[in-house]
Write a protein that holds these residues in place. Structure first.
Motif, PDB file in Angstrom:
ATOM      1  N   ALA A  87      -3.487  -9.801  14.085  1.00 27.00           N
ATOM      2  CA  ALA A  87      -4.807  -9.508  14.628  1.00 27.00           C
ATOM      3  C   ALA A  87      -4.930  -8.052  15.056  1.00 27.00           C
ATOM      4  O   ALA A  87      -6.017  -7.504  15.096  1.00 27.00           O
ATOM      5  N   MET A  88      -3.795  -7.465  15.354  1.00 28.24           N
ATOM      6  CA  MET A  88      -3.825  -6.114  15.896  1.00 28.24           C
ATOM      7  C   MET A  88      -3.583  -5.101  14.775  1.00 28.24           C
ATOM      8  O   MET A  88      -2.512  -5.083  14.172  1.00 28.24           O
ATOM      9  N   PRO A  89      -4.564  -4.278  14.420  1.00 28.39           N
ATOM     10  CA  PRO A  89      -4.336  -3.324  13.342  1.00 28.39           C
ATOM     11  C   PRO A  89      -3.332  -2.260  13.804  1.00 28.39           C
ATOM     12  O   PRO A  89      -3.283  -1.953  14.991  1.00 28.39           O
ATOM     13  N   PRO A  90      -2.533  -1.732  12.885  1.00 27.14           N
ATOM     14  CA  PRO A  90      -1.563  -0.718  13.291  1.00 27.14           C
ATOM     15  C   PRO A  90      -2.247   0.561  13.765  1.00 27.14           C
ATOM     16  O   PRO A  90      -3.341   0.880  13.306  1.00 27.14           O
ATOM     17  N   VAL A  91      -1.601   1.238  14.720  1.00 27.29           N
ATOM     18  CA  VAL A  91      -2.127   2.521  15.185  1.00 27.29           C
ATOM     19  C   VAL A  91      -1.858   3.591  14.138  1.00 27.29           C
ATOM     20  O   VAL A  91      -2.690   4.442  13.851  1.00 27.29           O
ATOM     21  N   LEU A  92      -0.655   3.483  13.554  1.00 26.38           N
ATOM     22  CA  LEU A  92      -0.246   4.499  12.581  1.00 26.38           C
ATOM     23  C   LEU A  92       0.223   3.801  11.325  1.00 26.38           C
ATOM     24  O   LEU A  92       0.982   2.829  11.391  1.00 26.38           O
ATOM     25  N   GLU A  93      -0.267   4.267  10.193  1.00 26.13           N
ATOM     26  CA  GLU A  93       0.145   3.682   8.932  1.00 26.13           C
ATOM     27  C   GLU A  93       0.511   4.804   7.975  1.00 26.13           C
ATOM     28  O   GLU A  93      -0.328   5.655   7.659  1.00 26.13           O
ATOM     29  N   ILE A  94       1.762   4.815   7.561  1.00 31.52           N
ATOM     30  CA  ILE A  94       2.221   5.870   6.663  1.00 31.52           C
ATOM     31  C   ILE A  94       2.464   5.257   5.300  1.00 31.52           C
ATOM     32  O   ILE A  94       3.135   4.238   5.189  1.00 31.52           O
ATOM     33  N   CYS A  95       1.853   5.842   4.257  1.00 28.29           N
ATOM     34  CA  CYS A  95       1.965   5.274   2.915  1.00 28.29           C
ATOM     35  C   CYS A  95       2.504   6.308   1.933  1.00 28.29           C
ATOM     36  O   CYS A  95       1.893   7.360   1.745  1.00 28.29           O
ATOM     37  N   ASP A  96       3.610   5.986   1.323  1.00 28.91           N
ATOM     38  CA  ASP A  96       4.185   6.779   0.235  1.00 28.91           C
ATOM     39  C   ASP A  96       4.179   8.284   0.547  1.00 28.91           C
ATOM     40  O   ASP A  96       3.708   9.093  -0.234  1.00 28.91           O
ATOM     41  N   LEU A  97       4.708   8.613   1.688  1.00 25.72           N
ATOM     42  CA  LEU A  97       4.697  10.011   2.140  1.00 25.72           C
ATOM     43  C   LEU A  97       5.792  10.799   1.435  1.00 25.72           C
ATOM     44  O   LEU A  97       6.956  10.408   1.435  1.00 25.72           O
ATOM     45  N   ARG A  98       5.392  11.892   0.828  1.00 27.06           N
ATOM     46  CA  ARG A  98       6.365  12.773   0.148  1.00 27.06           C
ATOM     47  C   ARG A  98       6.183  14.198   0.635  1.00 27.06           C
ATOM     48  O   ARG A  98       5.051  14.649   0.839  1.00 27.06           O
ATOM     49  N   VAL A  99       7.290  14.873   0.816  1.00 26.03           N
ATOM     50  CA  VAL A  99       7.255  16.257   1.292  1.00 26.03           C
ATOM     51  C   VAL A  99       8.295  17.057   0.545  1.00 26.03           C
ATOM     52  O   VAL A  99       9.417  16.596   0.353  1.00 26.03           O
ATOM     53  N   SER A 100       7.895  18.251   0.075  1.00 22.44           N
ATOM     54  CA  SER A 100       8.937  19.195  -0.321  1.00 22.44           C
ATOM     55  C   SER A 100       8.586  20.547   0.265  1.00 22.44           C
ATOM     56  O   SER A 100       7.433  20.967   0.236  1.00 22.44           O
ATOM     57  N   TYR A 101       9.566  21.194   0.851  1.00 21.41           N
ATOM     58  CA  TYR A 101       9.342  22.554   1.341  1.00 21.41           C
ATOM     59  C   TYR A 101       9.280  23.471   0.132  1.00 21.41           C
ATOM     60  O   TYR A 101       9.732  23.122  -0.956  1.00 21.41           O
TER      61      TYR A 101
END
Ligand SMILES: Nc1ncnc2c1ncn2[C@@H]1O[C@H](COP(=O)(O)OP(=O)(O)OP(=O)(O)O)[C@@H](O)[C@H]1O
Ligand SMILES: [Mg+2]
Lengths: 270, 265
Positions: B15-29
């Motif tokens: 019932a409680m939606p998430p505060v934070l949702e991270i999806c398929d996060l990619r990072v390259s410097y």
């Protein structure tokens, strides 16, 4: 038997011998250069027949006089000299702030272009002597203290902005991130994360520059730009050696006072 | 390790939606290999998520992507349903006001007073002109005083930050994050500069405040014991990937050995 250690040691020895030979060669080169310049510009270029013990003594003797009558007339230019230095330093600081902003690689507004512009302005300011700026400003705004103030402040930009820009480049980036993370805008980041970190450098360099400007302003008058230099000039052109000595002593006094004052200020700040 | 005695609120109620949702996060410097290689997870309103992983695993990078101190190259970061990665700079600044951050090196302004440091947490809500003269609002100042008092720093309010001990400075850092009234706390190795006893105090402080104000926490932490003690949930990162994601009570030695490749423990 030669093991790996012996081989390595031999190589190290050879390297050391080579670098010793190189530094000897380098020192010999320097010595030759010094001797050559002495011959070319001092020994060959001086009228040695004019210099006798008596002539040197006579010249120095003239400077042993002291013209007391001049003292009251020198007080006002002396005060003017110190005020010129102070105003020039403040104006220099004001002008140096935007130059430092441009010339600090990490915050320069448009990046490479403004950075090069900022660094260029710094070099320009530092590479032209204050007497040259003085001549320019006497021509532009006339004789007097204003020309001297403008000349010295332009000269001050270089040093102050260079010190401040380098301090900005060296700031700890931690507080910057903290201010950004809290939703601060560019100006707030500058104000809260950068300014407090560079403040000691700003104060230190304006104290230093004030001290230097006191010295500069004592001779700006030689080109008509106000202060004690004008009095000095008058005494020189009228061959009044006693007067020259009086002015020089006052200048010495001002510089000493400036030295003490800037030391005190530095201690108070840092 | 028993898994049945967990008091952790896990799994979060649907019932409680998430505060934070991270999806398929990619990072390259810049011009480097990918540091994060597709991270996905969600954080519920009452969670204290401890992120563990060996040095270089990408913990700091991950946490800094949430408020975009690092720009991800791909993925989504939904904070209360808004994608942080799609915000323009003005909206990003407004959204950052709702995310508090606590740092390993405290990141205080050393030459400024303790209370002014705390008040900088309100910069996002303070106009530029007001901030020029450090004219913070009365209610902000009251809140700062209350937080400092709560953390036992009442007598240090006007001291310069660099006169405090490490533990005290981190408390100032925590107060600065809390005064934002954030909807999420990002915490990057809060105890690495502190001794073990102070470390536990600081962790307890963060946990208790988070509970009291109902703020979910995303906390990088080297120290596995602290992660298990204070986290309700543990995410293990390795080489830019999520190796496991489980309630703190279910994490056992086998899992930990896997995550650290036997090199740390
Ligand atoms: N600004 C940067 N530029 C280039 N590479 C970076 C940068 N910051 C981090 N990295 C690289 O990204 C990888 C992950 O770093 P990160 O700091 O996220 O790891 P971490 O898990 O927080 O490590 P630690 O426990 O040491 O803090 C490392 O290989 C690191 O070298
Ligand atoms: Mg890290």
């Amino acid at each position: 038997m030669t093991g790996p250690v012996e081989i390595l040691a031999t190589a190290v020895m050879a390297r050391r011998r080579r670098s010793r030979r190189f530094s000897l060669l380098f020192q010999a080169g320097i010595a030759a250069l010094v001797l050559w310049s002495l011959e070319a510009i001092v020994i060959g270029d001086t009228d040695w027949s004019r210099i006798t013990l008596a002539s040197v003594g006579r010249a120095l003797g003239r400077f042993a006089e002291f013209d007391w009558r001049l003292m009251p007339d020198l007080l006002e230019p002396a005060l003017e000299t110190v005020l010129m230095a102070t105003l020039a330093t403040l104006l220099g600081l004001l002008l140096a702030i935007p130059v430092a902003w441009l010339g600090a690689a990490n915050i320069s507004p448009v990046g490479r272009v403004t950075y090069v512009l900022g660094r260029g302005l710094m070099t320009l300011s530092r590479s032209i002597h204050e007497m040259v700026w003085g001549l320019v400003f006497v021509a532009a705004v006339g004789l007097g203290a204003l020309a001297g103030i403008l000349a010295m402040s332009l000269r001050s930009i270089g040093f102050i902005s260079k010190m401040v820009a380098e301090a900005i480049e060296d700031v700890d980036t931690g507080p910057i991130e903290a201010m950004r993370a809290a939703g601060g805008n560019r100006f707030q980041v500058l104000l809260y994360a950068i300014v407090p970190q560079v403040l000691p450098v700003v104060l230190g360099s304006i104290i230093f520059e004030w001290d230097v400007n006191v010295r500069r302003s004592t001779i700006m008058g030689l080109v008509g730009a106000g202060g004690l230099g004008l009095a000095l000039h008058r005494q020189i052109v009228s061959y009044n050696y006693g007067g020259i000595v009086a002015v020089i002593l006052i200048i010495l006094g001002i510089i000493l006072i400036g030295e003490v004052a800037s030391n005190r200020a530095r201690q108070a700040v840092l | 390790m028993p898994t049945t005695t967990s008091s952790a609120p896990w799994p979060i109620s649907p019932a409680m939606p998430p505060v934070l949702e991270i999806c398929d996060l990619r990072v390259s410097y810049v011009a480097g290999p990918e540091v994060l290689k597709g991270i996905s997870f969600a954080v519920g309103a009452d969670e204290f998520v401890a992120i563990i992983g060996s040095s270089g695993a990408g913990k700091s990078t991950l946490i800094r992507c949430v408020n975009r101190l690092v720009e991800p190259s791909h993925g989504r970061v939904l904070f209360n349903g808004r994608d942080m990665l799609r915000l323009d700079s003005g909206d990003l600044r407004r959204e950052r006001r709702n995310i508090g951050m606590i740092f390993q090196q405290f990141n205080l302004i050393e030459r400024m007073s303790v209370i002014d440091n705390v008040l900088t947490g309100r910069l996002g809500h303070t106009g530029t002109l007001r901030s020029l003269f450090r004219m913070f609002r009365r209610e902000d100042i009251e809140r700062a005083v209350r937080l400092l008092d709560r953390f036992g720093l009442a007598e240090h309010i006007d001291k310069r930050a660099d006169q405090l001990s490490g533990g005290q400075r981190q408390r100032v850092g925590i107060a600065r994050a809390l005064i934002q009234n954030p909807g999420l706390l990002l915490v990057d190795e809060p105890t690495s500069s502190l001794d073990p006893k102070i470390s536990r105090e600081v962790m307890a402080l963060i946990r208790d405040a988070a509970r009291e104000f109902a703020i979910p926490v995303l906390c990088n932490i080297h120290d596995v014991a602290l992660a298990l003690e204070f986290g309700t949930r543990v995410i293990g990162l390795q080489g830019g990937r999520v190796m496991f994601d489980a309630p703190a009570a279910e994490v056992d030695q086998i899992v930990l050995n896997r995550i650290y490749n036997m090199e740390v423990l």
